[in-house]
Design a protein around this motif. Structure first.
Motif, PDB file in Angstrom:
ATOM      1  N   ASP A   8       0.860  -1.185   0.000  1.00 30.86           N
ATOM      2  CA  ASP A   8       0.000   0.000   0.000  1.00 30.86           C
ATOM      3  C   ASP A   8       0.893   1.230   0.000  1.00 30.86           C
ATOM      4  N   ASP A   9       0.529   2.238  -0.782  1.00 32.13           N
ATOM      5  CA  ASP A   9       1.346   3.448  -0.839  1.00 32.13           C
ATOM      6  C   ASP A   9       1.123   4.368   0.358  1.00 32.13           C
ATOM      7  N   ALA A  10       0.078   4.149   1.133  1.00 31.94           N
ATOM      8  CA  ALA A  10      -0.211   4.987   2.303  1.00 31.94           C
ATOM      9  C   ALA A  10       0.455   4.387   3.545  1.00 31.94           C
ATOM     10  N   ALA A  11       1.404   5.124   4.099  1.00 27.62           N
ATOM     11  CA  ALA A  11       2.126   4.643   5.285  1.00 27.62           C
ATOM     12  C   ALA A  11       1.174   4.392   6.450  1.00 27.62           C
ATOM     13  N   THR A  12       0.146   5.219   6.592  1.00 27.51           N
ATOM     14  CA  THR A  12      -0.791   5.038   7.708  1.00 27.51           C
ATOM     15  C   THR A  12      -1.552   3.720   7.579  1.00 27.51           C
ATOM     16  N   VAL A  13      -1.909   3.339   6.363  1.00 31.29           N
ATOM     17  CA  VAL A  13      -2.610   2.068   6.144  1.00 31.29           C
ATOM     18  C   VAL A  13      -1.671   0.909   6.456  1.00 31.29           C
ATOM     19  N   ARG A  14      -0.423   1.013   5.988  1.00 31.97           N
ATOM     20  CA  ARG A  14       0.544  -0.055   6.269  1.00 31.97           C
ATOM     21  C   ARG A  14       0.751  -0.217   7.772  1.00 31.97           C
ATOM     22  N   THR A  27       4.322 -12.465  10.987  1.00 30.75           N
ATOM     23  CA  THR A  27       5.486 -11.684  10.581  1.00 30.75           C
ATOM     24  C   THR A  27       5.056 -10.842   9.388  1.00 30.75           C
ATOM     25  N   VAL A  28       5.404  -9.561   9.388  1.00 33.27           N
ATOM     26  CA  VAL A  28       4.916  -8.644   8.362  1.00 33.27           C
ATOM     27  C   VAL A  28       6.077  -7.918   7.696  1.00 33.27           C
ATOM     28  N   ARG A  29       5.986  -7.798   6.372  1.00 32.26           N
ATOM     29  CA  ARG A  29       6.861  -6.916   5.603  1.00 32.26           C
ATOM     30  C   ARG A  29       5.963  -5.965   4.844  1.00 32.26           C
ATOM     31  N   GLU A  30       6.547  -4.862   4.406  1.00 33.96           N
ATOM     32  CA  GLU A  30       5.770  -3.843   3.711  1.00 33.96           C
ATOM     33  C   GLU A  30       6.419  -3.471   2.393  1.00 33.96           C
ATOM     34  N   ASN A  33       4.548   0.069  -3.129  1.00 34.18           N
ATOM     35  CA  ASN A  33       3.909  -0.008  -4.444  1.00 34.18           C
ATOM     36  C   ASN A  33       4.086  -1.411  -4.999  1.00 34.18           C
ATOM     37  N   GLY A  34       3.410  -1.681  -6.104  1.00 34.58           N
ATOM     38  CA  GLY A  34       3.445  -3.017  -6.676  1.00 34.58           C
ATOM     39  C   GLY A  34       4.811  -3.442  -7.166  1.00 34.58           C
ATOM     40  N   LEU A  35       5.575  -2.522  -7.710  1.00 38.66           N
ATOM     41  CA  LEU A  35       6.907  -2.853  -8.206  1.00 38.66           C
ATOM     42  C   LEU A  35       7.824  -3.288  -7.062  1.00 38.66           C
ATOM     43  N   GLU A  36       7.798  -2.530  -5.980  1.00 36.84           N
ATOM     44  CA  GLU A  36       8.589  -2.887  -4.801  1.00 36.84           C
ATOM     45  C   GLU A  36       8.136  -4.241  -4.240  1.00 36.84           C
ATOM     46  N   ALA A  37       6.847  -4.490  -4.235  1.00 32.80           N
ATOM     47  CA  ALA A  37       6.318  -5.759  -3.733  1.00 32.80           C
ATOM     48  C   ALA A  37       6.773  -6.926  -4.604  1.00 32.80           C
ATOM     49  N   LEU A  38       6.712  -6.750  -5.917  1.00 30.65           N
ATOM     50  CA  LEU A  38       7.142  -7.808  -6.822  1.00 30.65           C
ATOM     51  C   LEU A  38       8.625  -8.102  -6.626  1.00 30.65           C
ATOM     52  N   GLU A  39       9.431  -7.060  -6.539  1.00 26.43           N
ATOM     53  CA  GLU A  39      10.867  -7.241  -6.312  1.00 26.43           C
ATOM     54  C   GLU A  39      11.119  -7.954  -4.984  1.00 26.43           C
ATOM     55  N   THR A  40      10.377  -7.607  -3.947  1.00 26.48           N
ATOM     56  CA  THR A  40      10.537  -8.218  -2.632  1.00 26.48           C
ATOM     57  C   THR A  40      10.190  -9.709  -2.682  1.00 26.48           C
ATOM     58  N   ALA A  41       9.084 -10.034  -3.329  1.00 22.19           N
ATOM     59  CA  ALA A  41       8.658 -11.435  -3.424  1.00 22.19           C
ATOM     60  C   ALA A  41       9.643 -12.262  -4.242  1.00 22.19           C
ATOM     61  N   LEU A  42      10.079 -11.721  -5.368  1.00 24.73           N
ATOM     62  CA  LEU A  42      11.012 -12.457  -6.228  1.00 24.73           C
ATOM     63  C   LEU A  42      12.378 -12.598  -5.568  1.00 24.73           C
ATOM     64  N   ALA A  43      12.822 -11.568  -4.863  1.00 29.87           N
ATOM     65  CA  ALA A  43      14.112 -11.629  -4.172  1.00 29.87           C
ATOM     66  C   ALA A  43      14.089 -12.699  -3.084  1.00 29.87           C
ATOM     67  N   ALA A  44      12.994 -12.809  -2.366  1.00 30.92           N
ATOM     68  CA  ALA A  44      12.879 -13.828  -1.321  1.00 30.92           C
ATOM     69  C   ALA A  44      13.032 -15.216  -1.936  1.00 30.92           C
ATOM     70  N   CYS A  45      12.402 -15.439  -3.067  1.00 35.55           N
ATOM     71  CA  CYS A  45      12.504 -16.745  -3.730  1.00 35.55           C
ATOM     72  C   CYS A  45      13.918 -16.979  -4.254  1.00 35.55           C
ATOM     73  N   ALA A  46      14.529 -15.959  -4.824  1.00 33.98           N
ATOM     74  CA  ALA A  46      15.879 -16.092  -5.376  1.00 33.98           C
ATOM     75  C   ALA A  46      16.892 -16.411  -4.281  1.00 33.98           C
ATOM     76  N   GLU A  47      16.650 -15.924  -3.078  1.00 32.87           N
ATOM     77  CA  GLU A  47      17.552 -16.167  -1.956  1.00 32.87           C
ATOM     78  C   GLU A  47      17.243 -17.487  -1.256  1.00 32.87           C
ATOM     79  N   VAL A  57      -3.138  -6.268  -0.556  1.00 28.10           N
ATOM     80  CA  VAL A  57      -2.752  -5.358  -1.622  1.00 28.10           C
ATOM     81  C   VAL A  57      -3.785  -4.255  -1.864  1.00 28.10           C
ATOM     82  N   ASP A  58      -3.299  -3.022  -1.957  1.00 29.00           N
ATOM     83  CA  ASP A  58      -4.111  -1.877  -2.346  1.00 29.00           C
ATOM     84  C   ASP A  58      -4.226  -1.869  -3.872  1.00 29.00           C
TER      85      ASP A  58
END
Length: 128
Positions: A8-14, A27-30, A33-47, A57-58
């Motif tokens: 979510d792009d709104a810090a207050t919502v997160r 356990t929570v990660r934030e 935006n969608g691009l950052e989320a996609l990179e985060t998900a793919l990086a977790a798998c790559a590691e 998701v907003d």
């Protein structure tokens, strides 16, 4: 322990959603935006890490909206997890677009804590 990615792009919502989920023992990660989320998900798998168990998701975000994020995520050959779309958009066409993009549930904001957590548990296959 289950891992949830809040997108979510709104810090207050997160912060609001993070407090609800962490108080329930998740356990929570934030991502802001969608691009950052996609990179985060793919990086977790790559590691070699286990990807997320749930995405919350907003819809309206800069760089990559929630629909685009889910479509992109669902196209990757990684373990898939359920996604809850939480948005201010309340039209039936918005719900349809969310489900077509890969959402498993659509909630209109504001998401109240008890029903939100109930739906999270349902999506994670946990008993009430």
């Amino acid at each position: 322990m289950k891992h949830i990615l809040i997108v979510d792009d709104a810090a207050t919502v997160r912060l609001y959603e993070r407090a609800i989920f962490e108080d329930a023992g998740y356990t929570v990660r934030e991502a802001s935006n969608g691009l950052e989320a996609l990179e985060t998900a793919l990086a977790a798998c790559a590691e070699g890490q286990h990807p997320f168990d749930l995405y919350v998701v907003d819809v309206n975000m800069p760089q990559m909206d929630g629909y685009s994020f889910l479509r992109a995520l669902r196209q990757h050959d990684i373990p898939q997890a359920p996604a809850i779309m939480v948005s201010t958009e309340a039209q039936e066409c918005d719900r349809r677009k969310a489900f077509e993009a890969g959402a498993n549930l659509y909630i209109v904001k504001p998401a109240r804590p008890v029903p939100l957590l109930r739906n999270v548990k349902l999506m994670l296959g946990e008993t009430q």
